[in-house]
Enzyme design. Structure first.
Site, PDB file in Angstrom:
ATOM      1  N   HIS A  73     -45.320  32.469  81.401  1.00 46.76           N
ATOM      2  CA  HIS A  73     -44.306  33.434  81.872  1.00 46.76           C
ATOM      3  C   HIS A  73     -44.470  33.727  83.364  1.00 46.76           C
ATOM      4  O   HIS A  73     -44.081  34.792  83.826  1.00 46.76           O
ATOM      5  CB  HIS A  73     -44.380  34.756  81.117  1.00 46.76           C
ATOM      6  CG  HIS A  73     -44.485  34.614  79.636  1.00 46.76           C
ATOM      7  ND1 HIS A  73     -43.411  34.710  78.798  1.00 46.76           N
ATOM      8  CD2 HIS A  73     -45.554  34.338  78.835  1.00 46.76           C
ATOM      9  CE1 HIS A  73     -43.806  34.527  77.539  1.00 46.76           C
ATOM     10  NE2 HIS A  73     -45.104  34.289  77.538  1.00 46.76           N
ATOM     11  N   SER A 100     -37.462  25.549 110.877  1.00 46.23           N
ATOM     12  CA  SER A 100     -36.185  26.246 110.852  1.00 46.23           C
ATOM     13  C   SER A 100     -35.602  26.222 112.248  1.00 46.23           C
ATOM     14  O   SER A 100     -36.332  26.287 113.231  1.00 46.23           O
ATOM     15  CB  SER A 100     -36.402  27.684 110.397  1.00 46.23           C
ATOM     16  OG  SER A 100     -35.333  28.499 110.841  1.00 46.23           O
TER      17      SER A 100
END
Ligand code: ARG
Length: 459
Positions: A158, A279
């Site tokens: 999970h 970026s």
């Protein structure tokens, strides 16, 4: 009359240019030129062997086909849209080069069985290549596992910290997934390598052909049993597309972990500069574009599978022109799978592990509380009861802001007087993973044994 097309005889009117452009597949099926020529050579040899054409005629045809292959490879083959596809482009060129005798090649054959054969030959070659790419990726996983044999990380369920595991054990989980991908592809290969040639348009042929000879010449073990089936189905391509989709699903999950782990939040691994990008606006960024794109490309491979299934759905037997639409998506699947496997091998080879960070995370999160419960079980407490006791200890620890191993023995004893001073060694992640020695478990002994066996198998 519109005679310049191989099928032009019965037509009074010239095909509209728009229709030619709309129906042509030459733009993409020229990729099958090698397979098409290979199949045609085998077919011509068979025709001569069976006395359907003369030996000399077959020789001329074969020689012509080989010249055409060179033309295509050198980039000076005149591809023509009005000749629709790779089959008619090559056949027309052959007739242009060697004269009317070239027109004998298509005896006892139709483009319907021809294109089915071409696709099968193509997939056979690609499946073998993809297998070798997967092998390379697997060997980079083994190498990484070996290099980092005792790096401990938190294992998740999970996406919550669950139990400590060896990083090497995690990597080998992917090894096994890829192994099954290879099995699926090999299994599919059994049904790819069946020769449809001789099915003709759909009914077979009246000429005394030898289908087995062609199959043998091409390295296929079987010939199709039913001529209608042979030209109608593309299930072999669907199997390939679905095995590829599953393979991409595996790559995508590995991508996801790599993306998460290279984030500042996890900081478990570092990707090499050479395999990341920056970026255009944020100078600090180093982005995991490679695994991101592999994850993204998984979508197109799924789409290709669904596209092919949808295209085949409800087609009446036998061949329908719809089936020309099988190619682009198959080619795209092949390119995407190969590209992803190749780049991923590089990525795995060059990933750097932040061992301290992984171990630190493995120490936090109460991941050894199962060990504490098992400790009590070994002293005779039923597991459910032990689970409850440890649950209370964990709550206590959370309230105190301490790790399990930071709670003094005196306090632990208040929860169960069966807890002794030896409990602390069970609370170390190192101990916890070492204890997982059941077969297939994460203990170092297990992982080392597995690596040794795999390496032996591969030699
Ligand atoms: N280009 C066609 C395809 O890819 C070849 C078979 C065409 N057969 C036909 N009868 N038009 O499916």
């Amino acid at each position: 009359m519109a005679k310049e097309k191989p099928w032009g005889g019965r037509f009074r009117e010239k095909t509209k240019r728009e229709v030619e452009e709309f129906t042509a597949s030459i733009r993409f099926d020229q990729r099958l030129y090698r397979q098409d020529i290979l199949g045609s050579i085998a077919h011509a040899e068979m025709l001569a062997r069976q006395g359907i054409i003369k030996k000399g005629e077959a020789q001329k045809i074969i020689k012509g086909l080989k010249v055409i292959k060179k033309e295509i490879e050198r980039g000076n083959f005149p591809f023509r849209t009005e000749l629709e596809d790779i089959h008619m482009n090559i056949e027309s060129r052959l007739i242009y080069k060697i004269g009317g005798v070239g027109g004998k090649l298509h005896t006892a054959r139709s483009r319907n069985d021809q294109v089915a054969l071409d696709l099968r030959l193509y997939l056979r070659d690609e499946i073998k290549e993809i297998e070798s790419f997967i092998r390379r990726l697997q060997s980079s996983l083994i190498k990484k596992a070996e290099e980092n044999i005792d790096a401990i990380m938190p294992g998740y369920t999970h996406l919550q910290r669950a139990q400590p595991v060896l990083f090497s054990h995690y990597l080998l989980a992917y090894f096994d997934m890829f192994e099954r991908d290879i099995e699926r592809l090999r299994d599919c290969l059994e049904r790819v390598t069946v020769s449809p040639l001789g099915a003709g348009a759909l009914a077979g042929t009246g000429f005394p052909i030898d289908r087995r000879f062609i199959a043998r010449r091409l390295g296929f073990k079987k010939v199709s049993e039913n001529s209608i089936d042979a030209v109608s189905d593309r299930d072999f391509a669907l199997e390939f597309a679905s095995a590829s989709a599953i393979l991409m699903m595996h790559l995508s999950r590995l991508s996801e972990d790599i993306i998460l782990w290279s984030s500042q939040e996890f900081n478990f691994i570092e990707l090499p500069d050479a395999l990341t990008t920056g970026s255009s606006i944020m100078p600090q960024k180093k982005n995991p574009d490679v695994p991101e794109l592999v994850r993204g490309k998984t979508g197109r491979v799924y789409g290709n599978l669904i596209g092919l299934l949808t295209m085949m759905k409800s087609l009446p037997l036998s061949y329908n022109r719809d089936m020309q639409e099988d190619k682009e998506s198959l080619f795209d699947t092949v390119d995407t799978v190969k590209g992803s496997l190749k780049i991923f091998t590089l990525l795995i080879e060059r990933i750097k592990i932040n061992r301290e960070k992984m171990l630190k995370a493995a120490r936090e999160g109460f991941m050894t509380s199962t060990e504490m419960a098992d400790y009590l079980v070994r002293k005779g407490v039923p597991f459910r009861k032990a689970h409850e006791i440890v649950g209370r200890i964990v709550r206590f620890a959370i309230n105190q802001g301490r790790l399990l191993e930071e709670i003094p023995l005196k306090m632990l004893k208040q929860f169960s007087d069966l807890i002794g001073s030896d409990i602390y060694k069970y609370l170390l992640p190192e101990k916890s993973q070492e204890l997982k020695s059941s077969s297939g478990g994460t203990s170092k002994r297990n992982v080392l044994r597995r690596i040794k066996r795999l390496k032996k198998q591969w030699r």
